[in-house]
Design a protein around this motif. Sequence first.
Motif, PDB file in Angstrom:
ATOM      1  N   PHE A 271       0.827  -1.210   0.000  1.00 56.52           N
ATOM      2  CA  PHE A 271       0.000   0.000   0.000  1.00 56.52           C
ATOM      3  C   PHE A 271       0.864   1.264   0.000  1.00 56.52           C
ATOM      4  CE2 PHE A 271      -2.457   3.416   1.955  1.00 56.52           C
ATOM      5  CZ  PHE A 271      -3.595   3.394   1.162  1.00 56.52           C
TER       6      PHE A 271
ATOM      7  N   HIS B 187       6.752   5.341  -5.654  1.00 58.37           N
ATOM      8  CA  HIS B 187       6.963   5.319  -7.094  1.00 58.37           C
ATOM      9  C   HIS B 187       8.329   4.690  -7.369  1.00 58.37           C
ATOM     10  CE1 HIS B 187       7.782   6.925 -11.123  1.00 58.37           C
ATOM     11  NE2 HIS B 187       6.480   7.108 -11.238  1.00 58.37           N
TER      12      HIS B 187
ATOM     13  N   ARG C  19      11.421   6.706  -7.272  1.00 55.39           N
ATOM     14  CA  ARG C  19      11.706   7.394  -6.022  1.00 55.39           C
ATOM     15  C   ARG C  19      12.257   6.455  -4.958  1.00 55.39           C
ATOM     16  NH1 ARG C  19       7.374  11.446  -3.610  1.00 55.39           N
ATOM     17  NH2 ARG C  19       6.927  12.787  -5.391  1.00 55.39           N
TER      18      ARG C  19
ATOM     19  N   CYS D 109      -0.888  10.750 -18.176  1.00 54.32           N
ATOM     20  CA  CYS D 109      -0.972  10.101 -16.859  1.00 54.32           C
ATOM     21  C   CYS D 109      -0.939  11.129 -15.724  1.00 54.32           C
ATOM     22  CB  CYS D 109       0.174   9.117 -16.668  1.00 54.32           C
ATOM     23  SG  CYS D 109       0.118   8.327 -15.043  1.00 54.32           S
ATOM     24  N   PRO D 110      -1.974  11.134 -14.871  1.00 53.57           N
ATOM     25  CA  PRO D 110      -2.006  12.148 -13.812  1.00 53.57           C
ATOM     26  C   PRO D 110      -1.010  11.885 -12.682  1.00 53.57           C
ATOM     27  CG  PRO D 110      -3.901  10.702 -13.623  1.00 53.57           C
ATOM     28  CD  PRO D 110      -3.172  10.300 -14.868  1.00 53.57           C
ATOM     29  N   VAL D 111      -0.480  10.662 -12.582  1.00 49.32           N
ATOM     30  CA  VAL D 111       0.377  10.334 -11.443  1.00 49.32           C
ATOM     31  C   VAL D 111       1.776   9.870 -11.864  1.00 49.32           C
ATOM     32  CG1 VAL D 111      -1.535   9.785  -9.889  1.00 49.32           C
ATOM     33  CG2 VAL D 111      -0.565   7.991 -11.310  1.00 49.32           C
ATOM     34  N   ASN D 112       2.171  10.123 -13.099  1.00 50.34           N
ATOM     35  CA  ASN D 112       3.501   9.736 -13.598  1.00 50.34           C
ATOM     36  C   ASN D 112       3.767   8.233 -13.445  1.00 50.34           C
ATOM     37  OD1 ASN D 112       4.332  12.316 -14.379  1.00 50.34           O
ATOM     38  ND2 ASN D 112       4.977  12.817 -12.297  1.00 50.34           N
TER      39      ASN D 112
ATOM     40  N   TRP E  83       2.022   1.594  -9.244  1.00 51.02           N
ATOM     41  CA  TRP E  83       1.744   3.016  -9.039  1.00 51.02           C
ATOM     42  C   TRP E  83       0.507   3.468  -9.813  1.00 51.02           C
ATOM     43  CZ3 TRP E  83       3.504   5.922  -5.274  1.00 51.02           C
ATOM     44  CH2 TRP E  83       3.291   7.301  -5.320  1.00 51.02           C
TER      45      TRP E  83
ATOM     46  N   ILE F  40      -3.072   4.101 -11.143  1.00 51.51           N
ATOM     47  CA  ILE F  40      -4.338   4.138 -10.411  1.00 51.51           C
ATOM     48  C   ILE F  40      -5.493   3.593 -11.257  1.00 51.51           C
ATOM     49  CG2 ILE F  40      -3.644   6.038  -8.909  1.00 51.51           C
ATOM     50  CD1 ILE F  40      -5.291   7.925 -10.693  1.00 51.51           C
TER      51      ILE F  40
ATOM     52  N   LEU G  10      -5.487   6.295  -4.689  1.00 49.82           N
ATOM     53  CA  LEU G  10      -5.790   7.695  -4.962  1.00 49.82           C
ATOM     54  C   LEU G  10      -4.774   8.627  -4.315  1.00 49.82           C
ATOM     55  CD1 LEU G  10      -8.076   8.766  -6.672  1.00 49.82           C
ATOM     56  CD2 LEU G  10      -9.350   9.260  -4.607  1.00 49.82           C
ATOM     57  N   TRP G  11      -4.168   8.175  -3.232  1.00 50.14           N
ATOM     58  CA  TRP G  11      -3.177   9.029  -2.544  1.00 50.14           C
ATOM     59  C   TRP G  11      -1.949   9.279  -3.420  1.00 50.14           C
ATOM     60  CZ3 TRP G  11       1.828   7.501  -1.356  1.00 50.14           C
ATOM     61  CH2 TRP G  11       2.112   6.126  -1.436  1.00 50.14           C
ATOM     62  N   HIS G  12      -1.778   8.492  -4.467  1.00 52.75           N
ATOM     63  CA  HIS G  12      -0.651   8.720  -5.367  1.00 52.75           C
ATOM     64  C   HIS G  12      -0.736  10.086  -6.048  1.00 52.75           C
ATOM     65  CE1 HIS G  12       0.236   4.118  -5.934  1.00 52.75           C
ATOM     66  NE2 HIS G  12       0.299   4.523  -4.699  1.00 52.75           N
ATOM     67  N   MET G  13      -1.918  10.678  -6.018  1.00 55.60           N
ATOM     68  CA  MET G  13      -2.118  11.983  -6.653  1.00 55.60           C
ATOM     69  C   MET G  13      -1.713  13.140  -5.758  1.00 55.60           C
ATOM     70  SD  MET G  13      -5.583  12.432  -8.699  1.00 55.60           S
ATOM     71  CE  MET G  13      -5.890  11.627 -10.248  1.00 55.60           C
TER      72      MET G  13
ATOM     73  N   TYR H  18       3.750  15.912  -3.454  1.00 56.36           N
ATOM     74  CA  TYR H  18       4.807  15.610  -2.482  1.00 56.36           C
ATOM     75  C   TYR H  18       4.707  14.196  -1.929  1.00 56.36           C
ATOM     76  CZ  TYR H  18       5.418  20.583  -2.904  1.00 56.36           C
ATOM     77  OH  TYR H  18       5.587  21.829  -3.445  1.00 56.36           O
ATOM     78  N   LEU H  19       3.557  13.824  -1.410  1.00 56.74           N
ATOM     79  CA  LEU H  19       3.378  12.464  -0.906  1.00 56.74           C
ATOM     80  C   LEU H  19       3.432  11.469  -2.066  1.00 56.74           C
ATOM     81  CD1 LEU H  19       2.917  11.633   2.014  1.00 56.74           C
ATOM     82  CD2 LEU H  19       0.479  11.425   1.522  1.00 56.74           C
ATOM     83  N   GLY H  20       2.733  11.832  -3.141  1.00 58.80           N
ATOM     84  CA  GLY H  20       2.734  10.981  -4.324  1.00 58.80           C
ATOM     85  C   GLY H  20       3.386  11.711  -5.489  1.00 58.80           C
ATOM     86  N   GLU H  21       2.857  11.477  -6.688  1.00 58.90           N
ATOM     87  CA  GLU H  21       3.341  12.146  -7.893  1.00 58.90           C
ATOM     88  C   GLU H  21       2.140  12.809  -8.538  1.00 58.90           C
ATOM     89  OE1 GLU H  21       6.291  12.048  -9.875  1.00 58.90           O
ATOM     90  OE2 GLU H  21       7.449  11.226  -8.199  1.00 58.90           O
ATOM     91  N   PHE H  22       2.258  14.059  -8.859  1.00 62.73           N
ATOM     92  CA  PHE H  22       1.136  14.757  -9.479  1.00 62.73           C
ATOM     93  C   PHE H  22       1.646  15.364 -10.776  1.00 62.73           C
ATOM     94  CE2 PHE H  22      -2.152  18.278  -9.350  1.00 62.73           C
ATOM     95  CZ  PHE H  22      -3.221  17.431  -9.528  1.00 62.73           C
TER      96      PHE H  22
END
Lengths: 311, 412
Positions: free
Chosen positions: A51, A55, A58, A178-181, A197, A199, B123-126, B129-133
């Motif tokens: 969970f 990434h 990273r 992609c919104p989250v790379n 990673w 979503i 969803l927290w990946h968005m 800083y915590l995730g990637e946006f």
Amino acid sequence: MSAGKKATGGNDVKSRSARRAFLKGIAMAGAAAAATPAWGGRTFQDAMGDFFQKHYLRMSPDEVQAAIERIQRRAQDRFGVDINVKNTPAQAGVVFGYAINISKCKGYRDCVSACVKENNLGRDSQVQYIRVLEMDQGTMNLENGDHYYAPETVPQEGKFYLPVQCMQCDDPPCVKACPVNATWMEPDGIVVVDYDWCIGCRYCMTACPYWARHFNWSEPEIPAEEINLDTHYLGNRPRPKGVVEKCHFCVQRTREGRQPACMEACPTGARVFGNLLDPDSEIRYVLENKTVFRLKEDLGTEPKFWYYTDG
Amino acid sequence: MGALIAFVFDGLRAMCRGPRLYWWWLGLLLFLIALGAWSYLTQLQEGLVVTGMSDQVSWGLYIANFAFLVGIAAAAVLLVIPAYIFHREDVKDVVLVGEGMAVAAVVMAITFVVIDLGRPERLWHMIPYLGEFNWPMSLLAWDVIVLSGYLLLNLAIPFYVLFHRYRGREPHFGLYFTMVVIAMFWAISIHTVTAFLFSANASRPFWHTALLGPRFIASAFASGPALIIIILQIVRAVTSYPVKQTVIDLLALIMAVALQINLFFVGVELFTDFYNEGAHAASIHYLFLGLGESHSLRPWIWTALGMNIIAVIILSVHPLRKQIRLLNLACVLAFIGIWIEKGMGLVIPGFVPTPLGEVFEYQPTLIEITVSIAIWAFGALVFTLLAKAVIAIEMGHLRHSSGTAVPGEMIS
């Protein structure tokens, strides 16, 4: 587990000791690792590790190693097999490119089945990274292509065959989307996905002009004995449901100097794969000496995938 | 601080008081939500395979509703502008109801995107800083920003205004006026960004047109007022809250113009695509005429077109529009017509044929339908509760430290 349930109670001394037992339970679960199946077949520690997994780009080397071990335990749980998950980085001075001689392609689709086996594609979901279109001679209009041709024998009179797969665009619209790379282009030009990673929004599928991206609508099923144990983190390791996957130029093979499975399987030698930066490579010879073209070049995505014909 | 707690508490208490009809209504909504939650649980367990979506048509009913609802949310600005910029007192009376509708619509839109995700737990990946946006590159990242910003604005403005009214004070004009101006531009931005989400895809010729943004705004300014007109009449019927007819007249006029422009845009699209039937035309051909054996959207789009044409006739002819029954008919027709045109009629043809020319049809499953109904019910619930509290405070039934707040009595 039972300690965990008790710990959710009130605030008295009794439940405080239960909470201690619960924490101890976590530590023990960690020690026991895959031995105690819970949390959907995983230990609590693995579930938490999955969970909160960062990434790919990273993670520290230690974290990547821990992630790989979790992936291996997951494969053991799901399929009962021990997979090798490589992490081979891109080689310096290498950018991969692909070319297909459509005069030689006879539509056998050996590339398709080799790809399915090599890359651990879901057998029930029938995902295929390569789609071969049977086209009428005299037109390049994809809308007239037959995706599901099934004559007695190929090639058919008056037809030619056009294999399409991820073009590993140099300006990939899917990566932009992609919104989250969760998907990016590696230094060797391969567009990869971090399956842990993603979503699952599928915006990249919408952006792709080549229909090269595929979604795991359910948990992909593969018979255990057919699983390719030689995998790469960014390539053919088993995928979970709810994430997008795509052709990655067989990163588990090509980064070790081997051919992609589709090229190896092609009985007519229609496929040419290699390093675009190496002036002596076959792919460079094709680009310099044949009249090549790219599909949908007008969209400006700079595919690293070319087509050419004999003569 | 004490006043703030009392305000929230009184607001919540107002939500929990009402006549039997109110409770039947809430009960119905909760029942629909429960049904959808059950379906969603199946979807979580099995994966999105339980929907009608496929690699070919990878977005469906969920994203269709999302696109439509962002428009409804944006349309609240049609009350905000006359109320705060032109100082129309009659509109000012109901502007908070409109903002409540915007909140409910944004909440629904966001929910529709979240339940469409394959991996909602990620969803927290968005989170930056915590995730990637992936901002500013990804249009979806833009949409996340503008939608959450719009939600906050539409919560903050009514909260601020109501809290002052609750304490019997006048809101500070400079402060809320600034917020209102920001919200105005923000409203246009949410729908433009949502249009760009589609039109950014050069691989999808059906969406890849500069007209998409203007079309989205025009259709939003027709479907939004349609809903507001119906809601205001319901508010007028079930409460003693004063809703002036002049507000409804104004909205009907806006709707008439917006619907005319929207139909004009549809005509422009049809001409451009059908005069020279290039690759761009395949999707619209599928939508209006069908491709080969595949024509499941054809009856829908013609129905939508028919509905919009009848609505625009009613709205454009003065004597017809003035009859409240015909106006209501026009509202219902335009609302459904645009829901089809801009929902399924916009999203699905973008995927048919696929970029490789394959024609593969999409039909929503029962699970998708029940989940979608549940989200609409959830939006209706959010709106009902917000409107209940807003009306109680606006009517003066709720005042700080009066000790005799009687929010229940306002319901007739």
